[in-house]
Design a protein around this motif. Structure first.
Motif, PDB file in Angstrom:
ATOM      1  N   VAL A 161     -16.343   2.374  -4.919  1.00 39.82           N
ATOM      2  CA  VAL A 161     -16.289   0.887  -5.169  1.00 39.82           C
ATOM      3  C   VAL A 161     -16.850   0.530  -6.631  1.00 39.82           C
ATOM      4  CG1 VAL A 161     -17.375  -1.059  -4.548  1.00 39.82           C
ATOM      5  CG2 VAL A 161     -16.932   0.709  -2.685  1.00 39.82           C
ATOM      6  N   MET A 162     -17.841   1.076  -7.179  1.00 40.17           N
ATOM      7  CA  MET A 162     -18.102   0.728  -8.476  1.00 40.17           C
ATOM      8  C   MET A 162     -17.006   1.166  -9.612  1.00 40.17           C
ATOM      9  SD  MET A 162     -22.375   1.453  -8.534  1.00 40.17           S
ATOM     10  CE  MET A 162     -22.245   3.306  -7.693  1.00 40.17           C
ATOM     11  N   ALA A 163     -16.727   2.380  -9.343  1.00 39.91           N
ATOM     12  CA  ALA A 163     -15.606   2.729 -10.295  1.00 39.91           C
ATOM     13  C   ALA A 163     -14.452   1.929 -10.514  1.00 39.91           C
ATOM     14  CB  ALA A 163     -15.033   4.263 -10.067  1.00 39.91           C
ATOM     15  N   TYR A 164     -13.875   1.542  -9.123  1.00 43.17           N
ATOM     16  CA  TYR A 164     -13.091   0.579  -9.159  1.00 43.17           C
ATOM     17  C   TYR A 164     -13.285  -0.888  -9.546  1.00 43.17           C
ATOM     18  CZ  TYR A 164      -9.218  -2.484  -7.611  1.00 43.17           C
ATOM     19  OH  TYR A 164      -7.924  -3.393  -7.509  1.00 43.17           O
TER      20      TYR A 164
ATOM     21  N   ASP B 280     -10.102  -0.702   1.742  1.00 45.85           N
ATOM     22  CA  ASP B 280      -9.472  -1.696   0.700  1.00 45.85           C
ATOM     23  C   ASP B 280      -9.225  -1.026  -0.566  1.00 45.85           C
ATOM     24  OD1 ASP B 280     -12.096  -1.338   0.368  1.00 45.85           O
ATOM     25  OD2 ASP B 280     -12.457  -3.190  -0.425  1.00 45.85           O
ATOM     26  N   ILE B 281     -10.065  -0.054  -0.884  1.00 42.34           N
ATOM     27  CA  ILE B 281      -9.876   0.520  -2.201  1.00 42.34           C
ATOM     28  C   ILE B 281      -8.583   1.365  -2.267  1.00 42.34           C
ATOM     29  CG2 ILE B 281     -10.759   1.999  -4.091  1.00 42.34           C
ATOM     30  CD1 ILE B 281     -12.254  -0.571  -3.799  1.00 42.34           C
ATOM     31  N   ARG B 282      -8.436   2.063  -1.133  1.00 38.35           N
ATOM     32  CA  ARG B 282      -7.175   3.022  -0.926  1.00 38.35           C
ATOM     33  C   ARG B 282      -5.801   2.056  -1.021  1.00 38.35           C
ATOM     34  NH1 ARG B 282      -8.641   6.519   4.238  1.00 38.35           N
ATOM     35  NH2 ARG B 282      -9.877   4.641   4.507  1.00 38.35           N
TER      36      ARG B 282
ATOM     37  N   ARG C 236      -1.063   0.184  -3.623  1.00 37.93           N
ATOM     38  CA  ARG C 236      -0.145  -0.656  -4.119  1.00 37.93           C
ATOM     39  C   ARG C 236       0.127  -0.749  -5.697  1.00 37.93           C
ATOM     40  NH1 ARG C 236      -3.289  -5.179  -3.044  1.00 37.93           N
ATOM     41  NH2 ARG C 236      -2.614  -5.392  -0.947  1.00 37.93           N
ATOM     42  N   LEU C 237      -0.872  -0.173  -6.579  1.00 35.73           N
ATOM     43  CA  LEU C 237      -0.641  -0.249  -8.041  1.00 35.73           C
ATOM     44  C   LEU C 237       0.343   0.879  -8.269  1.00 35.73           C
ATOM     45  CD1 LEU C 237      -4.272  -0.613  -9.219  1.00 35.73           C
ATOM     46  CD2 LEU C 237      -2.158  -2.136  -9.592  1.00 35.73           C
ATOM     47  N   GLU C 238       0.085   2.109  -7.448  1.00 37.37           N
ATOM     48  CA  GLU C 238       1.184   3.366  -7.589  1.00 37.37           C
ATOM     49  C   GLU C 238       2.545   2.924  -7.076  1.00 37.37           C
ATOM     50  OE1 GLU C 238       1.505   7.894  -6.014  1.00 37.37           O
ATOM     51  OE2 GLU C 238      -0.053   6.598  -5.368  1.00 37.37           O
ATOM     52  N   PHE C 239       2.696   2.110  -6.066  1.00 37.44           N
ATOM     53  CA  PHE C 239       3.854   1.707  -5.806  1.00 37.44           C
ATOM     54  C   PHE C 239       4.474   0.725  -6.688  1.00 37.44           C
ATOM     55  CE2 PHE C 239       6.467  -1.900  -3.763  1.00 37.44           C
ATOM     56  CZ  PHE C 239       7.492  -1.118  -3.171  1.00 37.44           C
TER      57      PHE C 239
END
Length: 669
Positions: free
Chosen positions: A266-269, A636-638, A643-646
Motif C-alpha cells: 500500500v505504501m509503495a503504491y 484494490d492494489i492488484r 489495469r495499468l498492465e492491460f
C-alpha cells in the motif's frame, strides 16, 4: 515518447542549491575546470547539463571553500531527469503512472511554474543519478592526474573518489522543511503514528520504509506484551502454562510478517515505487579488474573472473567465518564456566553481594557479544569488499549473509544450549533478560547518545550552528554548507534492521519462557523511534533518497527467523511435563527425536512416533497455509496494477498496428 535533450536549454541563472561536491584541498585547477565543464556541458556532449557554482561568501571566494561546489538544476532539467530515472507520480484520474515530460499536464498538481511538483529528495536523487552517470568519452585520464586512468564508459565520479580527488558528495538540508518535520516527528513526545509521508518526501523511500517497519513492529509487539505481563506475574514458576503462549507466538510471528507485506504494498503504491522499473545495475564503485567489454551493454569496463571470486569466497571468507563461529562458541563456554563459579560463590556466601554476582557473568557476556558483533561487522565488510563483487546488490547479499550467520550464533547459541542441553529454564530466563536489556541499552548509547556526545566534544561551534540551522531559516548558504560537511555520514539502515532482527529473534524464539521480552522490546522501540529521528535530523548529513518498494533482503531474514521459531517453540512445548510424560527416560532423547523429525521428510514414523514432531509439522503446515492465504497485496492494489498492465499492452498493440499500417501503406500494389 522520450524527449531529446539537445532540443532544450536547461540553463537557469538562479538555481536552488541541492547537492554539495567537495574536492581535496590540493586538487589542481585544471581538474576543477574540467569537472565543472563536464557537469554543465550538454548531454549530447557527454555532460550532465546541470548547474554548478563555487561556494562563496558575500561575493568572495574564501580559503577553505574554494574546493566546494554547489550543484543545482533548472526546473525543466529536473523534469526531464524525472523521466530518465522513471519516477512514478499521481495522475489527475487518481492512478499512479510513470512520469513523462510530454504527458506532464496529466499529472496532479503539475504546473509550469510549480517548482514543488518534485520533492527536494527526488530532485537530489535525480542530480545524484546524473553525476554518477557522467562517463568518460575520449579521455584517457583525469586532467592533472596521469595515474587516474579513464577509458570510454568509465564513471568519472567513481574514479575521482577512488583516487582521493573527490572527498564527498551530499545533499543539502532544507532548514525550513527540517524544522517542520522535526516538530511533528520527535519534538512532541506523544505516542502516535509517525509522519511517514513527510519522512518519505524529505529523506526518501528507503528511510521511510525503515521507520514504517519500526513503527509497525512496535505496534505488532503490543499484543505479545499485553499477554506476557499477566503470564509473568501469575505464572512465573508454572512452566506448563507457557504452552499456550508458545502457540500464540507461532501464529503471531507469521501473521505480522504477512500483514506487513500488505502494508508495504500500500505504501509503495502510494509513494510510486511499486511500479518503478528496475534500471540496469552498474558496477559498484569498489569493483576492479582488467579492462574488457561488457557483453550486455557493449561498454568497456573492468572484468574480473568469477572463478577467482569463488576461490576467495570458499578458500578465505568461508574458513574465516567458520573460525569466528568457533571463537564465538569458545567464548560461550567460558561464559558457562563463569556461571558455575558465580553459583559456587553464592552457595558458599549466601549474601546480597553473592546474589548480585549471579548476574555478573550474563552482563559481561552480553557486553562481549555486542563487541564481537561490531568487530565482526568490520571484518565482514573488509572480506566482502575484497571478494570484489561487481554489483552492489551482490555485495549487500554476501555481507548480510555473513553478518546474520555470525550474529545469530553469537546471540542465540547460549540460549539454545541452556534450553536444550542444560534444560535450565531459570537460567534461560535470566540469560535472555540480561542479553535483551543489555543489548538494547548499549545500542541506544552507541547509535544515538555517543554520536551526539562526540559531536558536542568535537566541535562546540558545530553544535551551535546545528541549533541555528533549525531556528534560523535565513542561515547563509556558506554557513550551512560548512556546518553540514562536518557532520557524520549516515551509513544506511543496515545496523538498524540488524538490531530489529535480533530483537525479533529474542521475542519469537524464547518469549514463552520470558514473556516480558516483548514488553522490553516495545519500550526500546518507542525510544528508538525518537532517538533515530533525532540522529537523522541533528547528527548525520542528509542521505540521498533511494527509491525502494520494500525492506529488501531483510524480509527474507525475518521470515527465516519465523521458521526457526517454529522448531524452537515446538521443542519448548515438547519439554513440558505433559508432553514429556510420553518420554520418561530422557529429555535429551526427546530433543533428538524432535530434531530428527524436523529434518527428515514427512514419513509415517516421524510424523506419528513423536508428539513434538507431530506438533512441529502441524505448526509448519499452519505457517505456510497462513503465508499462502494472506495475499501480499490488497485486492484494490492488484486491480490497479492489472489495469495499468492491460493499458500498457493495449498501447503496445496500437503502436504495433500503426507501424504495420504505415509499412503496408508504403508498399506498391
Amino acid at each position: 515518447m522520450k524527449v531529446s535533450w539537445s532540443s532544450y536549454d536547461t540553463y537557469e541563472a538562479n538555481f536552488r542549491p541541492l547537492v554539495v561536491v567537495e574536492l581535496a584541498k590540493d586538487t589542481k585547477d585544471e581538474t576543477k575546470e574540467w569537472l565543472t565543464q563536464k557537469i554543465v556541458d550538454k548531454k549530447k556532449n557527454g555532460g550532465a547539463q546541470l548547474l554548478v557554482k563555487p561556494l562563496i561568501q558575500d561575493g568572495k571566494e574564501i580559503e577553505g571553500s574554494k574546493n566546494i561546489f554547489i550543484i543545482g538544476a533548472s526546473n525543466l532539467r529536473l523534469l526531464l531527469g524525472a523521466e530518465t530515472v522513471g519516477l512514478v507520480k499521481e495522475c489527475n484520474d487518481n492512478s499512479m503512472r510513470t512520469f513523462t515530460y510530454t504527458t506532464r499536464k496529466t499529472f496532479r498538481n503539475f504546473a509550469e511554474d510549480n517548482h514543488d511538483f518534485l520533492t527536494m529528495a527526488e530532485c537530489q536523487y535525480i542530480i545524484k543519478h546524473e553525476l554518477e552517470n557522467l562517463r568518460a568519452k575520449d579521455e584517457t585520464m583525469i586532467p592533472g592526474y596521469p595515474q587516474a586512468k579513464l577509458y570510454p564508459g568509465k564513471s568519472i565520479m567513481r574514479r575521482l573518489m577512488t583516487n582521493g580527488i573527490l572527498i564527498q558528495i551530499f545533499p543539502l538540508h532544507d532548514a525550513e522543511a527540517l524544522k517542520k518535520l522535526g516538530h511533528i516527528w520527535y519534538r512532541q513526545m506523544k505516542f502516535r503514528y509517525q509522519p511517514l509521508d513527510e519522512i518519505r518526501c524529505y529523506f526518501g523511500e528507503t528511510i521511510a520504509f525503515y521507520f514504517a517497519f519500526l513503527e509497525y513492529f512496535t505496534f505488532a509487539l503490543i499484543p505479545m506484551a499485553v499477554i506476557g505481563i499477566p503470564y509473568y506475574i501469575f505464572d512465573w514458576e508454572d512452566y506448563d502454562k507457557y504452552v499456550l503462549f508458545a502457540g500464540f507466538n507461532l501464529v503471531w510471528s507469521t501473521v505480522i510478517l504477512e500483514l506487513w507485506k500488505r502494508c508495504c504494498a500500500v505504501m509503495a503504491y502510494r509513494w510510486g515505487t511499486l511500479m518503478m522499473k528496475r534500471q540496469f545495475e552498474e558496477p559498484r564503485p569498489g569493483f576492479h579488474g582488467v579492462l574488457g567489454i561488457n557483453p550486455v551493454t557493449g561498454r568497456e569496463e573492468p572484468v574480473y573472473s568469477s572463478f577467482k571470486r569463488q576461490l576467495r569466497i570458499y578458500l578465505v571468507s568461508l574458513p574465516f567465518v567458520c573460525l569466528c563461529l568457533y571463537l564465538s562458541l569458545y567464548i560461550m563456554m567460558v561464559y558457562f564456566d563463569m556461571e558455575i563459579q558465580a553459583h559456587l560463590y553464592h552457595e558458599e556466601n549466601q549474601s546480597d553481594l553473592s546474589s548480585l554476582m549471579l548476574y555478573v557473568p550474563s552482563i559481561i557476556y552480553a557486553v562481549v557479544i555486542e563487541a564481537l558483533n561490531r568487530l565482526y561487522r568490520y571484518a565482514a565488510e573488509f572480506l566482502t569488499s575484497w571478494e570484489n563483487h561487481r554489483l552492489e546488490s551482490s555485495y549487500q547479499n554476501h555481507l548480510v549473509l555473513k553478518v546474520l550467520v555470525f550474529n545469530f550464533l553469537n546471540c542465540f547459541a547460549s540460549l539454545f544450549y541452556i534450553a536444550f542441553v542444560l534444560f535450565d529454564m531459570k537460567l534461560l530466563r535470566q540469560n535472555l533478560a540480561t542479553l535483551l536489556i543489555t543489548s538494547q541499552v548499549l545500542n541506544q548509547c552507541v547509535e544515538a547518545v555517543l554520536p551526539y556526545w562526540l559531536q558536542k566534544r568535537r566541535n562546540q561551534r558545530v553544535k551551535k550552528k546545528v541549533k541555528e540551522l533549525e531556528k534560523d531559516v535565513d542561515l547563509s548558504l556558506f554557513e550551512q554548507v560548512n556546518l553540514e560537511k562536518g557532520m557524520d555520514t549516515y551509513l544506511g539502515t543496515f545496523d538498524d534492521y540488524l538490531e530489529l532482527f535480533l530483537q525479533f529473534g529474542y521475542v519469537s524464539l524464547f518469549s514463552c519462557v520470558y514473556p516480558l521480552a516483548a514488553v522490553f522490546a516495545v519500550l526500546n522501540n518507542i525510544t528508538e523511534i525518537y532517538s533515530d529521528a533525532l540522529k537523522m535530523c541533528r547528527i548525520f548529513k542528509r542521505p540521498f533518497a533511494e527509491p525502494t518498494a520494500n525492506i529488501g533482503v531483510w524480509q527474507v531474514a525475518f521470515q527465516t527467523m519465523t521458521i526457526i521459531s517454529v522448531a524452537t517453540n515446538c521443542a519448548l512445548i515438547g519439554m513440558s511435563p505433559q508432553v514429556n510424560a510420553l518420554f520418561p527416560d530422557s529429555k535429551i532423547e526427546l530433543v533428538l527425536i524432535v530434531v530428527l523429525a524436523e529434518l527428515q521428510p514427512l514419513s509415517e514414523g516421524a510424523f506419528f512416533n513423536s508428539e513434538s514432531g507431530y506438533l512441529q509439522h502441524l505448526a509448519l503446515a499452519l505457517k505456510f497455509l497462513m503465508s499462502y492465504g494472506i495475499a501480499d497485496k490488497p485486492q484494490d492494489i492488484r486491480i490497479k496494477l492489472a489495469r495499468l498492465e492491460f493499458e500498457s499492452l493495449e498501447a503496445l498493440k496500437q503502436q504495433q498496428m500503426k507501424m504495420v499500417a504505415e509499412s503496408l501503406k508504403g508498399q506498391t500494389p
